[in-house]
Design an enzyme around this catalytic site. Structure first.
Site, short mmCIF file in Angstrom:
data_model
loop_
_atom_site.label_atom_id
_atom_site.label_comp_id
_atom_site.label_asym_id
_atom_site.label_seq_id
_atom_site.Cartn_x
_atom_site.Cartn_y
_atom_site.Cartn_z
N GLY A 1 0.81 -1.22 0.00
CA GLY A 1 0.00 0.00 0.00
C GLY A 1 0.84 1.26 0.00
O GLY A 1 0.51 2.24 -0.68
N ASP A 2 1.92 1.25 0.74
CA ASP A 2 2.83 2.41 0.79
C ASP A 2 3.38 2.70 -0.60
O ASP A 2 3.37 3.85 -1.05
CB ASP A 2 3.96 2.14 1.78
CG ASP A 2 4.98 3.26 1.83
OD1 ASP A 2 4.58 4.43 1.98
OD2 ASP A 2 6.19 2.96 1.70
N ALA A 3 3.82 1.68 -1.29
CA ALA A 3 4.40 1.86 -2.63
C ALA A 3 3.35 2.37 -3.62
O ALA A 3 3.60 3.30 -4.38
CB ALA A 3 5.01 0.55 -3.12
#
Length: 127
Positions: free
Chosen positions: A16-18
């Protein structure tokens, strides 16, 4: 491919961060911002733990039941982090886990809906 339901909160947050950071970077470029320093400064506001915490406060009541479960899974994973703002970090991990889960389960409409709401929350703050 592994089933997203089987991934722990840290794995979901990792994806999700990426995805979220790439989405934000493209969003800023689409706004025709080309100055590298400005791009970096703006991106940090959107993708930092502090920024995510503000987003979560604005989105919490809009998460579905399933998203809330994923948020809690991401927020509660044991990171071993020793940070000054641990609650912001955990909230950020929960948000990233939701984004990762929606991405991996190909819920693109909902994914973009939440990210666009997140962008609006951050832009309202900057007005």
């Amino acid at each position: 491919m592994i089933k997203p339901e089987l991934l722990n909160g840290a794995n979901l947050a990792f994806i999700g961060d990426a995805y979220y950071e790439l989405y934000i970077r493209k969003y800023l470029i689409d706004k025709q911002i080309t100055n590298q320093n400005l791009l970096h400064q703006l991106a940090v506001k959107y993708v930092s733990a502090k920024g995510h915490n503000k987003i979560v406060i604005g989105l919490m009541d809009q998460f579905t039941e399933a998203e809330l479960v994923i948020f809690k899974r991401g927020r509660n994973h044991s990171s071993g982090a020793n940070r000054k703002k641990l609650s912001e970090y955990l909230s950020s991990s929960g948000f990233e886990a939701v984004i990762g889960y929606l991405y991996l389960t190909k819920q693109e409409e909902r994914l973009h809906q939440l990210i666009n709401k997140a962008i609006r929350i951050m832009e309202e703050e900057n007005e």
